[in-house]
Scaffold this active site. Structure first.
Site, PDB file in Angstrom:
ATOM      1  N   GLU A  83      64.613  62.257 -19.743  1.00 18.04           N
ATOM      2  CA  GLU A  83      63.991  63.493 -20.216  1.00 18.04           C
ATOM      3  C   GLU A  83      64.699  64.624 -19.490  1.00 18.04           C
ATOM      4  O   GLU A  83      64.460  64.874 -18.310  1.00 18.04           O
ATOM      5  CB  GLU A  83      62.493  63.512 -19.895  1.00 18.04           C
ATOM      6  CG  GLU A  83      61.652  62.644 -20.796  1.00 18.04           C
ATOM      7  CD  GLU A  83      60.167  62.838 -20.553  1.00 18.04           C
ATOM      8  OE1 GLU A  83      59.781  63.616 -19.652  1.00 18.04           O
ATOM      9  OE2 GLU A  83      59.379  62.194 -21.249  1.00 18.04           O
ATOM     10  N   ASP A  93      53.885  72.099 -13.571  1.00 21.00           N
ATOM     11  CA  ASP A  93      54.761  71.396 -12.645  1.00 21.00           C
ATOM     12  C   ASP A  93      54.351  71.626 -11.203  1.00 21.00           C
ATOM     13  O   ASP A  93      53.950  72.725 -10.814  1.00 21.00           O
ATOM     14  CB  ASP A  93      56.220  71.833 -12.837  1.00 21.00           C
ATOM     15  CG  ASP A  93      56.839  71.239 -14.084  1.00 21.00           C
ATOM     16  OD1 ASP A  93      56.467  70.104 -14.426  1.00 21.00           O
ATOM     17  OD2 ASP A  93      57.684  71.908 -14.702  1.00 21.00           O
TER      18      ASP A  93
END
Length: 274
Positions: free
Chosen positions: A47, A58
């Site tokens: 990815e 994140d």
């Protein structure tokens, strides 16, 4: 499965492996050799994110990585140009390109973004932060371009969301193990995901990959027992990149060693075989 399907090369009883990396961290000059090494190590999927700033989903490891890549000037055009240097070379590893809607896709235009990706050495797309109002147009553009889509959902997503994600996924369905930021693990472990994976299996023919909190071989084996087709390793892989840069080590060798460690426990008892 189609010849270019994600996670199609798994041996019986083996769980697939995907690594998340920010393009540009390590620098793009290293990426071709890194992808070749991961392909040699039989990593099923990378990815690969076009870096974007200030992601609220994140954790600190991935955010620092994105900041380093952005500081180096990494953008979509440079990422796709770099990927073109390994076009046709990767025999095992597929590339799922992750791009942020606000930072990368919207400025270019949805149709132009999909068409550009379809012309590149990319095997699937994952758009981060895609607004609901453009989801249908995105699916239509991807289908017209023959570009497989990675769809996402959570174990506690509403039934309508689970159904939509399962129906949309054509590359693979990414089941995010829990609400939170990357790098954090589900408090109750991965075993409780089995029922959700079973339910999703009735809704889609796409592989089901699970990520968030996968740090080592024990988590990979736990996901195999829960019935996942693949484990997605993000923050732990990005941390290897960060440490290699700090210690001036060979990041290609360090990531290859990390992958070998992830595969060191053979999940010989997947739940479906019990």
């Amino acid at each position: 499965m189609p010849e270019n399907a994600f996670f199609a090369d798994r041996r019986p009883g083996e769980i697939g492996l995907a690594l998340f990396l920010n393009a540009g961290d390590p620098p793009l000059s290293v990426l071709p050799d890194l992808l070749r090494a991961l392909d040699e190590s039989e990593v099923d999927c990378v990815e690969l994110a076009v870096p974007f700033p200030d992601s609220i989903t994140d954790g600190p490891v991935i955010r620092r990585s994105a900041d380093r890549a952005l500081a180096d000037g990494t953008d979509l055009a440079e990422v796709l140009k770099c990927l073109d240097t390994v076009r046709g070379e990767l025999r095992h590893t597929k590339i799922a390109l992750l791009a942020d809607w606000s930072h990368t896709v919207r400025p270019l235009g949805l149709a132009e973004f999909v068409a550009t990706a379809a012309d590149a050495a990319v095997d699937g797309l994952l758009v981060h932060g895609l607004p609901p109002r453009v989801r249908w147009a995105y699916r239509e553009a991807a289908a017209a371009a023959g570009m497989p889509i990675v769809a996402t959902c959570y174990p506690k997503s509403a039934q309508a969301v689970l159904a939509e994600s399962a129906a949309t996924a054509s590359a693979y369905l990414y089941l995010v193990a829990h609400y939170g930021r990357t790098g954090s693990a589900p408090p109750d472990g991965f075993a409780q995901l089995g029922a959700v994976i079973d339910d999703l299996r009735t809704r889609t023919s796409a592989p089901i990959a699970v990520g968030f909190g996968v740090r080592g071989p024990s988590e990979v084996a736990a996901l195999a027992r829960a019935g996942a087709d693949a484990a997605v390793v993000g923050s732990a892989a990005v941390a290897v990149v960060e440490r290699a840069a700090e210690d001036r080590r060979d990041v290609v060798a360090d990531l290859a060693e990390f992958v070998a460690m992830l595969k060191s426990i053979n999940p010989t008892t997947p739940r479906s075989a019990k």
